[in-house]
Motif scaffolding. Sequence first.
Motif, short mmCIF file in Angstrom:
data_model
loop_
_atom_site.label_atom_id
_atom_site.label_comp_id
_atom_site.label_asym_id
_atom_site.label_seq_id
_atom_site.Cartn_x
_atom_site.Cartn_y
_atom_site.Cartn_z
N GLY A 47 -8.08 -88.64 -65.24
CA GLY A 47 -8.03 -89.43 -64.02
C GLY A 47 -6.62 -89.70 -63.54
N GLU A 48 -5.61 -89.19 -64.25
CA GLU A 48 -4.21 -89.37 -63.87
C GLU A 48 -3.95 -88.70 -62.52
N GLN A 49 -3.29 -89.41 -61.62
CA GLN A 49 -2.97 -88.84 -60.32
C GLN A 49 -1.77 -87.91 -60.45
N VAL A 50 -1.89 -86.70 -59.88
CA VAL A 50 -0.83 -85.70 -59.98
C VAL A 50 -0.39 -85.17 -58.62
N GLY A 51 -1.00 -85.62 -57.54
CA GLY A 51 -0.63 -85.17 -56.21
C GLY A 51 -1.07 -86.17 -55.17
N PHE A 52 -0.51 -86.01 -53.96
CA PHE A 52 -0.74 -87.01 -52.92
C PHE A 52 -0.39 -86.46 -51.55
N ALA A 53 -1.03 -87.01 -50.54
CA ALA A 53 -0.65 -86.82 -49.14
C ALA A 53 -1.21 -88.00 -48.36
N ARG A 54 -0.53 -88.33 -47.27
CA ARG A 54 -1.05 -89.38 -46.39
C ARG A 54 -0.90 -88.89 -44.96
N ALA A 55 -1.70 -89.50 -44.08
CA ALA A 55 -1.64 -89.17 -42.66
C ALA A 55 -1.73 -90.45 -41.84
N VAL A 56 -1.05 -90.42 -40.72
CA VAL A 56 -1.10 -91.47 -39.71
C VAL A 56 -1.75 -90.83 -38.49
N SER A 57 -2.62 -91.55 -37.81
CA SER A 57 -3.33 -90.95 -36.68
C SER A 57 -3.78 -92.00 -35.69
N ASP A 58 -4.04 -91.53 -34.46
CA ASP A 58 -4.69 -92.39 -33.47
C ASP A 58 -6.20 -92.33 -33.63
N GLY A 59 -6.68 -91.47 -34.54
CA GLY A 59 -8.10 -91.36 -34.82
C GLY A 59 -8.90 -90.60 -33.78
N VAL A 60 -8.20 -90.05 -32.78
CA VAL A 60 -8.88 -89.36 -31.70
C VAL A 60 -8.43 -87.90 -31.58
N ASN A 61 -7.10 -87.68 -31.47
CA ASN A 61 -6.67 -86.30 -31.30
C ASN A 61 -5.29 -85.97 -31.86
N PHE A 62 -4.65 -86.89 -32.56
CA PHE A 62 -3.32 -86.64 -33.07
C PHE A 62 -3.19 -87.20 -34.49
N ALA A 63 -2.52 -86.44 -35.36
CA ALA A 63 -2.24 -86.92 -36.72
C ALA A 63 -0.88 -86.43 -37.17
N TYR A 64 -0.23 -87.25 -37.98
CA TYR A 64 1.06 -86.93 -38.57
C TYR A 64 0.88 -86.88 -40.08
N LEU A 65 1.25 -85.77 -40.67
CA LEU A 65 1.11 -85.54 -42.10
C LEU A 65 2.41 -85.91 -42.80
N ALA A 66 2.31 -86.66 -43.91
CA ALA A 66 3.52 -87.12 -44.59
C ALA A 66 3.32 -87.20 -46.10
N ASP A 67 4.44 -87.19 -46.81
CA ASP A 67 4.49 -87.45 -48.25
C ASP A 67 3.58 -86.55 -49.07
N VAL A 68 3.54 -85.27 -48.73
CA VAL A 68 2.72 -84.31 -49.47
C VAL A 68 3.50 -83.87 -50.71
N PHE A 69 2.89 -84.04 -51.89
CA PHE A 69 3.54 -83.54 -53.10
C PHE A 69 2.55 -83.34 -54.23
N VAL A 70 2.95 -82.48 -55.15
CA VAL A 70 2.27 -82.28 -56.42
C VAL A 70 3.36 -82.37 -57.48
N ILE A 71 3.13 -83.17 -58.53
CA ILE A 71 4.18 -83.29 -59.54
C ILE A 71 4.37 -81.94 -60.24
N GLU A 72 5.61 -81.70 -60.67
CA GLU A 72 6.02 -80.38 -61.13
C GLU A 72 5.13 -79.79 -62.22
N ALA A 73 4.71 -80.56 -63.17
CA ALA A 73 3.91 -80.06 -64.28
C ALA A 73 2.56 -79.49 -63.83
N HIS A 74 2.14 -79.79 -62.60
CA HIS A 74 0.83 -79.35 -62.12
C HIS A 74 0.94 -78.38 -60.95
#
Length: 135
Positions: free
Chosen positions: A55-82
Amino acid sequence: MEYELDDDLVRIQLDMIWGWLSTEAYWGRQRTRVDIDTQIAAAWRVVGVYRGDTGEQVGFARAVSDGVNFAYLADVFVIEAHRGQGLGKRILQHMIDDGPGRDFRWTLFTGNAHGLYQQFGFTAPDTTAMVRSAR
């Protein structure tokens, strides 16, 4: 090893994300822990990658959006061992193509991994895009 992707904010392991972004990410080191926690709490959507056995977290991404037609993708990563397991692709598939924003206009800023993002339709901005840099 098996991995699970989940967009449940409750499962996000803030200590791991802070640890990685504050030391490994060229784009994240200037933010404080409060900044990171605030951004995650306010995100339109998050995706975590977790080891199936622990259950250890090894990757992540987040998005900001208006919920209708636009989204910004940020902080995408996978830790090196994975890395090398296709987890970056799985994160983007889950976040973009399989998510509620599959038909949105997506944007992101990155200094690397262009080949990965191009597989999901990202290209250099056209003449309609303008950016105001941070001060």
